[in-house]
Motif scaffolding. Structure first.
Motif, short mmCIF file in Angstrom:
data_model
loop_
_atom_site.label_atom_id
_atom_site.label_comp_id
_atom_site.label_asym_id
_atom_site.label_seq_id
_atom_site.Cartn_x
_atom_site.Cartn_y
_atom_site.Cartn_z
N TYR A 140 -27.38 42.86 63.96
CA TYR A 140 -26.01 43.37 64.01
C TYR A 140 -25.71 43.92 62.63
O TYR A 140 -25.38 43.18 61.70
CB TYR A 140 -25.04 42.25 64.38
N PHE A 141 -25.86 45.25 62.47
CA PHE A 141 -25.57 45.89 61.20
C PHE A 141 -24.07 46.10 61.07
O PHE A 141 -23.43 46.59 62.00
CB PHE A 141 -26.31 47.23 61.10
N SER A 142 -23.54 45.73 59.92
CA SER A 142 -22.09 45.69 59.76
C SER A 142 -21.63 46.57 58.60
O SER A 142 -22.17 46.51 57.50
CB SER A 142 -21.65 44.24 59.51
N PHE A 143 -20.61 47.36 58.87
CA PHE A 143 -19.90 48.14 57.86
C PHE A 143 -19.33 47.23 56.77
O PHE A 143 -19.15 47.65 55.63
CB PHE A 143 -18.79 48.92 58.56
N SER A 144 -19.04 45.98 57.14
CA SER A 144 -18.47 45.00 56.21
C SER A 144 -19.52 43.98 55.81
O SER A 144 -20.35 43.59 56.63
CB SER A 144 -17.28 44.28 56.85
N GLY A 145 -19.44 43.52 54.57
CA GLY A 145 -20.36 42.50 54.10
C GLY A 145 -19.63 41.21 53.77
O GLY A 145 -18.64 40.86 54.41
N GLY A 146 -20.11 40.51 52.76
CA GLY A 146 -19.45 39.31 52.30
C GLY A 146 -19.28 38.26 53.38
O GLY A 146 -20.18 37.98 54.17
N GLU A 147 -18.08 37.69 53.42
CA GLU A 147 -17.79 36.61 54.36
C GLU A 147 -17.87 37.04 55.81
O GLU A 147 -18.05 36.21 56.71
CB GLU A 147 -16.39 36.05 54.07
N VAL A 148 -17.71 38.34 56.06
CA VAL A 148 -17.72 38.84 57.43
C VAL A 148 -19.06 38.54 58.11
O VAL A 148 -19.11 38.23 59.31
CB VAL A 148 -17.42 40.35 57.46
N LEU A 149 -20.15 38.61 57.36
CA LEU A 149 -21.47 38.35 57.94
C LEU A 149 -21.58 36.91 58.42
O LEU A 149 -22.14 36.65 59.50
CB LEU A 149 -22.56 38.66 56.91
N LYS A 150 -21.04 35.99 57.65
CA LYS A 150 -21.06 34.58 58.07
C LYS A 150 -20.23 34.38 59.34
O LYS A 150 -20.62 33.63 60.24
CB LYS A 150 -20.52 33.69 56.94
N ARG A 151 -19.08 35.05 59.40
CA ARG A 151 -18.23 34.95 60.60
C ARG A 151 -18.95 35.50 61.82
O ARG A 151 -18.84 34.93 62.91
CB ARG A 151 -16.93 35.72 60.39
N LEU A 152 -19.65 36.62 61.66
CA LEU A 152 -20.36 37.21 62.79
C LEU A 152 -21.37 36.24 63.38
O LEU A 152 -21.49 36.11 64.60
CB LEU A 152 -21.06 38.50 62.36
N GLU A 153 -22.08 35.56 62.52
CA GLU A 153 -23.10 34.63 63.02
C GLU A 153 -22.49 33.32 63.50
O GLU A 153 -22.92 32.77 64.52
CB GLU A 153 -24.13 34.37 61.92
N ARG A 154 -21.49 32.81 62.80
CA ARG A 154 -20.92 31.51 63.14
C ARG A 154 -19.98 31.59 64.35
O ARG A 154 -20.08 30.79 65.28
CB ARG A 154 -20.14 30.96 61.95
N ASP A 155 -19.08 32.56 64.35
CA ASP A 155 -18.02 32.60 65.36
C ASP A 155 -18.31 33.52 66.53
O ASP A 155 -17.77 33.31 67.62
CB ASP A 155 -16.70 33.03 64.70
N TYR A 156 -19.17 34.52 66.30
CA TYR A 156 -19.43 35.50 67.36
C TYR A 156 -20.87 35.44 67.85
O TYR A 156 -21.26 36.22 68.72
CB TYR A 156 -19.07 36.92 66.87
N LYS A 157 -21.66 34.54 67.25
CA LYS A 157 -23.03 34.25 67.71
C LYS A 157 -23.99 35.42 67.55
O LYS A 157 -24.94 35.57 68.33
CB LYS A 157 -23.03 33.75 69.16
N ALA A 158 -23.75 36.26 66.54
CA ALA A 158 -24.73 37.29 66.23
C ALA A 158 -26.03 36.63 65.80
O ALA A 158 -26.03 35.68 65.02
CB ALA A 158 -24.21 38.21 65.13
N GLN A 159 -27.17 37.15 66.30
CA GLN A 159 -28.47 36.58 65.91
C GLN A 159 -28.73 36.77 64.42
O GLN A 159 -29.18 35.85 63.73
CB GLN A 159 -29.59 37.25 66.71
#
Length: 371
Positions: free
Chosen positions: A144-163
């Motif tokens: 899941y490539f993201s326009f946003s970095g930082g804390e957003v990446l942790k949220r994607l994996e923790r809360d949205y279950k991105a691999q």
């Protein structure tokens, strides 16, 4: 050099920059991929609002094809999708949910999502709006490539279950964005499509300074602004500026303004492509504040952060030419080193190569979607 990759990108638009920031982002990235020897097939939904405003209908750095429906996408390009080293689906693709289901069912080798609107996407998912991506589809993607970095990446994996959440900021085409050497025409300019959540900030950081500094010249370029906006007499309006004219536009400004969408500000670590374009052109930037900005471009060294009207007035009135040039030079150095299309292409390829190959068939993919 790594083995050339065949990549299929299904994105919002490559052919038209009208009213969107996706086209210029994809163009810089894919030109970088081309320079590194990789091959890209870009598939774009043929929609009338872009068809009538195309400023790059026949790119020389990739193959661009159009499709009119999800069924046509699958029936025409299934072989290309299955043979590609990676397939990347972008945010805001029309019928994106159906596109993802259809592409996943074909069993691509590696399936990725490139979210050029990550904070907007997550805000939409939080309120149950699944316009172009379902919450249940997020774990489907290998990357899941993201326009946003930082804390957003942790949220994607923790809360949205991105691999695997990977930052992939937008970038600038260094060959096309350079200072043109033209004389200054404006003291401060802004380039961006009208957005209701950005407009109060534009009022505070450009329109009010223009009223306070009637002897200075200002400009706002971009479509869709309501007719009832009260523009001061010293603010010039340009309805649409194609990418080919961006370098000239930036080069004719003493300073340029960056204003960020509310969702992006809330998320942080979400740099607009305009930051990198202006930096590449050697135009010093005045920007609203969001977390992570000064990690990319240090405040007072490579840009000026403004929170209030007075901050902009002070910058325009008190920063001398030597300091202005120093800020511009520092920003250009950072952008040329880390935020060009070529640099971003290298990041993308390295990330794709690090993703594991798929070992499951289309049925198991669909099981993961519905799980």
């Amino acid at each position: 050099m790594t083995k050339p990759l065949d990549i299929v990108i299904i994105g919002l638009s490559l052919s038209s920059s009208w009213g969107n920031g996706h086209a210029t982002t994809f163009r810089a990235l894919i030109r970088g991929l081309k320079e590194e020897g990789h091959r890209v097939l870009f598939l774009e939904r043929d929609v009338p609002w872009y068809a009538s405003q195309r400023d790059l209908a026949d790119p020389d750095f990739c193959t661009l094809c159009y499709y009119s429906s999800v069924d046509e996408l699958v029936s025409t390009y299934a072989g290309k999708i299955q043979a590609a080293d990676a397939v990347i689906i972008g945010s805001y693709v029309p019928e994106g949910v159906a596109v993802t289901d259809a592409v996943a069912a074909l069993g691509p080798k590696k399936l990725c999502f490139y979210d050029i609107d990550t904070p907007v996407t997550l805000a939409k998912l939080d309120r149950g709006d699944e316009e172009y991506l379902k919450l249940a589809q997020v774990p489907l993607f290998d990357g899941y490539f993201s326009f946003s970095g930082g804390e957003v990446l942790k949220r994607l994996e923790r809360d949205y279950k991105a691999q695997k959440a990977i930052d992939l900021y937008c970038s600038v085409d260094a060959d096309r964005y350079q200072n043109t050497g033209e004389a200054f025409q404006w003291d401060l300019g802004y380039l961006g499509t009208y957005s209701p959540d950005r407009q109060p900030v534009l009022e505070r950081l450009l329109i009010e300074p223009a009223r306070a500094l009637p002897h200075m010249r200002f400009v706002v370029a971009g479509p869709q602004y309501p007719a009832d906006i009260d523009w001061p007499a010293n603010v010039e309006r340009i309805d649409h500026l194609p990418p080919a004219e961006h370098p000239s536009f930036y080069s004719r400004q003493r300073f340029t303004l960056n204003v960020t969408r509310a969702d992006m500000v809330a998320a942080g670590w979400s740099p607009s492509v305009r930051l990198f374009e202006a930096g590449a052109c050697g135009t010093p930037i005045i920007s609203d504040f969001w977390r992570g900005l000064d990690e990319l471009l240090p405040d007072g060294e490579a840009l000026v952060i403004a929170r209030e009207t007075s901050d902009v007035i002070k910058a325009l009135s008190e920063i001398d030419e030597d300091k202005r040039q120093a800020i511009a030079t520092a920003a250009r150095h950072i952008v040329m080193k880390s935020h060009t299309g070529l640099a971003r292409a290298g990041q993308l390829v390295s990330a794709i190569q690090a993703l594991p190959m798929r070992h499951h068939d289309a049925h198991s993919l669909l099981d993961r979607i519905s799980a």
